[in-house]
Enzyme design. Structure first.
Site, PDB file in Angstrom:
ATOM      1  CE  LYS A  87      -4.259   1.195   1.945  1.00 29.83           C
ATOM      2  NZ  LYS A  87      -5.071   1.243   3.447  1.00 29.83           N
TER       3      LYS A  87
HETATM    4  C1  E4P Z   1      -8.720   1.586   3.088  1.00 33.35           C
HETATM    5  O1  E4P Z   1      -7.171   0.971   3.146  1.00 33.35           O
HETATM    6  C2  E4P Z   1      -8.639   3.006   4.524  1.00 33.35           C
HETATM    7  O2  E4P Z   1      -7.093   1.762   5.570  1.00 33.35           O
HETATM    8  C3  E4P Z   1      -9.809   2.872   4.935  1.00 33.35           C
HETATM    9  O3  E4P Z   1     -10.989   2.545   4.487  1.00 33.35           O
HETATM   10  C4  E4P Z   1      -9.657   4.525   5.816  1.00 33.35           C
HETATM   11  O4  E4P Z   1     -11.406   3.766   6.873  1.00 33.35           O
HETATM   12  P1  E4P Z   1     -11.380   5.694   7.311  1.00 33.35           P
HETATM   13  O5  E4P Z   1     -11.330   6.593   6.809  1.00 33.35           O
HETATM   14  O6  E4P Z   1     -12.397   5.065   8.657  1.00 33.35           O
HETATM   15  O7  E4P Z   1     -10.064   5.697   8.615  1.00 33.35           O
END
Ligand code: E4P
Length: 217
Positions: A87
């Site tokens: 990522k």
């Molecule tokens: C996705 O990969 C992210 O980690 C995640 O969906 C972020 O979500 P949030 O905005 O609820 O922290």
């Protein structure tokens, strides 16, 4: 549509896996910290543990923000397990690293995407997944679902293979709306997935069937 769970919590990952519909897991440094997973070795071991529970892709996020650092960290993460997807944040150095990884056959998830332009760049760099954060856009009174729609249109125009991973899903309706638009993947909390099960007519209907059976048997 693939279903990913957005957590580093082992119990919740196991519960979603047991349901039989889980296609992968996304994590981020905040989710790891929430579970108290700290230190490089512990973090790496936690990723391996998650990979051993689920059958699908597991996104592991880099901390570096410079090209060399992202590449070094990403290669080490990819070596941990076949299921790891690196990522990478949507920044200039991140785009360069995604291009590098795609040429090396290392799969990537371009994270922190908030515009169509960013999604276009991620696809051109060869990202496996692009993660538009719809909940965080909704939080600032901007239509997150509209972004998914626009990215779908652009990717279809040019037949980009990058998969749209709707992230920052907050509730069940986000999942349904993303499915209607044609997001390839969604990642959300277990509660948003379990919400799909619920309907009051299912509950009252089942109650009546069981009562009728019990009256006569
Ligand atoms: C996705 O990969 C992210 O980690 C995640 O969906 C972020 O979500 P949030 O905005 O609820 O922290």
């Amino acid at each position: 549509m693939k279903f990913f769970i957005d957590t580093a919590n082992i119990d919740q990952i196991k519960e979603a896996q047991d349901l039989g519909i889980l296609d992968g897991v996304t994590t981020n440094p905040s989710l790891m910290a929430k579970e108290g997973i700290t230190g490089e070795e512990n973090i790496k071991n936690h990723y391996i543990k998650i990979c051993e529970i689920v059958d699908g892709d597991v996104s592991a996020e880099v901390i570096s923000t410079d090209f060399e650092g992202i590449v070094k960290e990403g290669e080490a993460l990819a070596e941990l397990h076949d299921q790891i997807v690196v990522k990478v944040p949507m920044i200039k150095e991140g785009i360069k690293a995604i291009k590098y990884f795609s040429e090396k056959g290392i799969r990537t998830n371009c994270t922190l995407v908030f515009s169509v332009g960013q999604a276009l760049l991620a696809a051109k760099a060869g990202a496996t997944y692009v993660s538009p954060f719809i909940g965080r856009l909704d939080d600032i009174s901007t239509d997150g679902l509209n972004l998914i729609e626009e990215i779908r249109l652009v990717y279809d125009n040019y037949m980009f293979e990058t998969q749209i991973l709707a992230a920052s899903i907050r509730h069940t309706m986000h999942i349904i709306d993303c499915a209607k638009i044609g997001a390839d993947v969604m990642t959300g909390p277990l509660s948003s997935i379990e919400g799909l099960l619920k309907h009051p007519l299912t509950d009252s209907g089942l109650e009546k069937f069981l009562a009728d059976y019990n009256k006569n048997n």
